[in-house]
Design an enzyme around this catalytic site. Structure first.
Site: not given
Length: 399
Positions: A116, A123, A187, A189, A221, A225, A228, A241, A245, A346
């Site tokens: 990834d 971002h 996420e 993607e 994904d 947080r 992480q 993560k 996925t 975000e």
């Protein structure tokens, strides 16, 4: 024009034709191609001598077909197009059309490796401001190479698979605590599926992208947080993560996206020679994110700083080999506006600005029972629109 009922004018018309794997009537998994609201059974078509694919469609995944390479991909696509547009073939082909509503879609390819990337400047800048306030949002290396991490192939799941809330260590005021993630995120993607492998020790040039990459999937994904934030320094993402996925059940072949390639954003400073792709092309994919059925964001893939060809070249520049079924993802797709971001980190600015959903609900991060769906479209030939297979998932409580 196609003779398949309802397919003309569909975003899954004859200019699209994505590949997938499906189960139907209790039989073994079969390979198919979507046309409108039907699946053309390619396993049956090959058995009937209507399509030639060296037996690759009599398999439970697309891997054997993807390994055949671009000449065979192109020949089969041309043949399938002929079967679905020439009425002379209708009598033989129509019995092989299965209503989409009657099938169960499966993971379309066996994932070999999963990488990834982190290729959206918008971002990366947003995350830098949220995670490292008061410091430069981009680290010094970011514009010199596509940043990425190696994920877990075994936790890549097909769209629709429930996502169990992960547990792990999280930072706290008195030190780390253990428990279910309280800041579960998405996420949005775009993923690229490798068909043709490369030998260990060889590099794949940016010019060889289309010879190795079979097609495109949408990717979510899922990211914890809080886990992480505690673990990612100094080695980067790991347990935050690796729990799930999600990928779409349909693989859109590169040939279907021929009209979607466009000039990518200019890169400054100049990149290393092995990353100089001429022409420097990105993809005009228009993503949309729905949170419990409400559209909250529309990320534009055309704004991505690093291109798919550059990502592939960087992935192999050290001599790492490609394998059939390798999946590499773009990283979160985010544009310059708040309504164009591909993560809830975000969208809510680290949880400080909750989002209003329907029925008066508000969210910062995902709650149990929440469903997220990512869709995308691209321009097709003659003003048509191509749809990529959606990727969706619903959060289940931690176990």
């Amino acid at each position: 024009m196609t003779w398949v009922t309802g397919a003309d004018g569909s975003a899954y018309g004859v200019t699209n034709l994505p590949y997938g794997v499906f189960a139907h009537d209790g039989r073994d998994p079969r390979i198919g191609v979507r046309i409108g609201d039907f699946v053309l059974d390619l396993t049956g078509a090959e058995a009937a001598g209507l399509v030639l694919a060296a037996g690759a469609f009599d398999r439970p995944t697309l891997n054997d077909f993807m390994a055949l390479g671009r000449p065979q991909w192109t020949a089969v696509r041309q043949r399938v197009t002929e079967l679905l547009t020439d009425t002379a073939h209708r009598a033989a082909v129509e019995p092989l059309l299965v209503p989409l509503a009657d099938v169960r879609l499966l993971l379309p390819f066996a994932v070999a490796d999963y990488v990834d990337f982190y290729s959206s400047e918008h971002h990366a800048s947003n995350v830098g401001q949220i995670f490292r306030p008061g410091q430069p949002p981009l680290l010094p290396n970011w514009k010199h190479l596509p940043i990425g991490y190696h994920g877990r192939a075994g936790t890549v799941v097909v769209s629709g698979t429930p996502v169990v809330r992960p547990a792990g260590q999280r930072p706290g005021p008195d030190g780390p605590t253990y428990g279910p993630s309280a800041r579960l995120d998405i996420e949005a993607e775009v993923g690229f599926v490798v068909g043709v492998p490369s030998p260990l020790g060889a590099r794949v040039s940016v010019d060889d992208f289309a010879d190795h990459v079979f097609g495109v999937v949408l990717v979510n994904d899922w990211s914890a947080r809080d886990i992480q934030a505690w673990e990612y320094q100094p080695l980067g993402p790991f347990l935050g993560k690796s729990f799930a996925t999600s990928v779409s059940a349909w693989v859109t072949p590169l040939d279907a996206l021929a009209d979607a390639f466009l000039p990518a954003p200019e890169q400054d400073p100049e990149v290393a020679a092995y990353l100089r792709d001429v022409p420097h092309l990105g993809l005009d994919l228009r993503l949309a994110v729905e949170w419990n059925g409400e559209r909250v964001s529309e990320p534009p893939f055309r704004t991505m700083y690093w291109t798919p060809a550059q990502q592939l070249a960087h992935l192999t520049v050290n001599g790492a080999s490609l394998r059939t079924g390798d999946l590499y993802a773009s990283g979160t797709v985010s544009g310059p506006e708040r309504g164009q971001v591909g993560s809830f980190l975000e969208l809510t600015w680290g949880g400080a600005e909750p989002v209003k959903l329907g029925a008066g609900e508000t969210r910062t991060f995902l709650e149990d029972g929440d469903t997220v769906t990512v869709t995308a479209t691209a321009p097709g030939p003659d003003g048509t629109t191509i749809a990529l297979g959606e990727v969706t998932g619903t959060i289940q409580p931690a176990r």
